[in-house]
Motif scaffolding. Structure first.
Motif, PDB file in Angstrom:
ATOM      1  N   ASP A 173       0.820  -1.201   0.000  1.00  0.00           N
ATOM      2  CA  ASP A 173       0.000   0.000   0.000  1.00  0.00           C
ATOM      3  C   ASP A 173       0.860   1.258   0.000  1.00  0.00           C
ATOM      4  N   ASP A 174       2.034   1.221   0.678  1.00  0.00           N
ATOM      5  CA  ASP A 174       2.936   2.359   0.661  1.00  0.00           C
ATOM      6  C   ASP A 174       3.412   2.645  -0.752  1.00  0.00           C
TER       7      ASP A 174
ATOM      8  N   ALA B 233       1.830   1.869  -3.572  1.00  0.00           N
ATOM      9  CA  ALA B 233       0.690   2.392  -4.326  1.00  0.00           C
ATOM     10  C   ALA B 233       0.449   3.859  -3.974  1.00  0.00           C
ATOM     11  N   ASP B 234       0.585   4.212  -2.692  1.00  0.00           N
ATOM     12  CA  ASP B 234       0.421   5.603  -2.279  1.00  0.00           C
ATOM     13  C   ASP B 234       1.504   6.483  -2.896  1.00  0.00           C
ATOM     14  N   LEU B 235       2.746   6.001  -2.931  1.00  0.00           N
ATOM     15  CA  LEU B 235       3.831   6.761  -3.525  1.00  0.00           C
ATOM     16  C   LEU B 235       3.593   6.948  -5.022  1.00  0.00           C
ATOM     17  N   GLU B 236       3.148   5.906  -5.698  1.00  0.00           N
ATOM     18  CA  GLU B 236       2.846   6.021  -7.129  1.00  0.00           C
ATOM     19  C   GLU B 236       1.748   7.059  -7.355  1.00  0.00           C
ATOM     20  N   THR B 237       0.739   7.073  -6.510  1.00  0.00           N
ATOM     21  CA  THR B 237      -0.341   8.052  -6.638  1.00  0.00           C
ATOM     22  C   THR B 237       0.188   9.459  -6.390  1.00  0.00           C
ATOM     23  N   ASN B 238       1.066   9.629  -5.398  1.00  0.00           N
ATOM     24  CA  ASN B 238       1.659  10.937  -5.136  1.00  0.00           C
ATOM     25  C   ASN B 238       2.510  11.417  -6.302  1.00  0.00           C
TER      26      ASN B 238
ATOM     27  N   PRO C 181      -3.827   9.435  -9.519  1.00  0.00           N
ATOM     28  CA  PRO C 181      -4.589   8.182  -9.389  1.00  0.00           C
ATOM     29  C   PRO C 181      -4.689   7.425 -10.708  1.00  0.00           C
TER      30      PRO C 181
ATOM     31  N   THR D 279      -3.554  -4.240  -7.236  1.00  0.00           N
ATOM     32  CA  THR D 279      -3.158  -2.884  -6.846  1.00  0.00           C
ATOM     33  C   THR D 279      -2.057  -2.278  -7.712  1.00  0.00           C
TER      34      THR D 279
ATOM     35  N   ARG E 292      -1.988   5.619 -15.421  1.00  0.00           N
ATOM     36  CA  ARG E 292      -2.018   6.767 -14.515  1.00  0.00           C
ATOM     37  C   ARG E 292      -1.713   8.107 -15.195  1.00  0.00           C
TER      38      ARG E 292
END
Length: 186
Positions: free
Chosen positions: A2-3, A5-10, A14, A66, A73
């Motif tokens: 999840d970390d 995925a969060d970094l990729e989103t940042n 999204p 995920t 993106r």
């Protein structure tokens, strides 16, 4: 996971709801997977891959639910840049022990076997889109991995720690600030 995925989103934003993998299964063969619920080596088709996609799609492992390639993106990449259409698989890479500060977190553009993306200009179009932000971009043709962004003069100054000329000082400082945590101590 999840970390990551969060970094990729940042970094990239999204996952785009109007883009789907469709018939593309490039990641199911090209990428290595080493997660608690599934593992496979790079370059080997997933054991669940069948003629029309994933044979266990409804119950696929967490990593497969995920992870998304950069094409899913990045709005500015053309529809033709989907991996099965372009011959390029674009991913965000995380290297636990990077050899230099540009390897810790970076975008990797992989030329898929048999691809004509260099000759037809798709590789250049993709790199033009990706090389406009403060994220290192690497290009891999299967044999070599080449740093495409930042440009060599900026990269050299960042890596050497040398004082940058006035015209490059702000850009070099920005790269050092963003990626200094990945600098080697040795």
């Amino acid at each position: 996971m999840d970390d990551a995925a969060d970094l990729e989103t940042n970094l990239l934003g999204p996952v785009l709801s109007h883009r789907s993998c469709g018939d593309c299964t490039a990641c199911c063969t090209v990428l290595p997977v080493n997660s608690p619920d599934f593992a496979k080596p790079a370059g080997i088709p997933c054991t669940h891959l069948i003629a029309n996609g994933c044979g266990i799609h409804a119950v696929r492992p967490h990593i497969c639910r995920t992870w998304f390639c950069v094409w899913r993106r990045e709005e500015d990449l053309p529809d033709a840049a989907r991996p099965d259409r372009s011959g390029l698989l674009i991913s965000v890479n995380f290297v636990a022990e990077p050899q230099n500060c540009f390897e810790g977190v970076a975008i990797n553009v992989r030329l898929l076997p048999g691809s004509d993306a260099i000759a037809n200009g798709m590789a250049a179009r993709v790199l033009d889109v990706l090389c406009d932000r403060l994220i290192p971009v690497w290009f891999s043709d299967g044999d070599k991995k080449m740093l495409m962004h930042p440009e060599p003069d900026i990269a050299g100054l960042v890596l050497s720690g040398a004082l940058a000329p006035a015209a490059l000082r702000d850009e070099v400082a920005a790269w050092r600030e963003q990626y200094g945590m990945f600098a080697s101590d040795g």
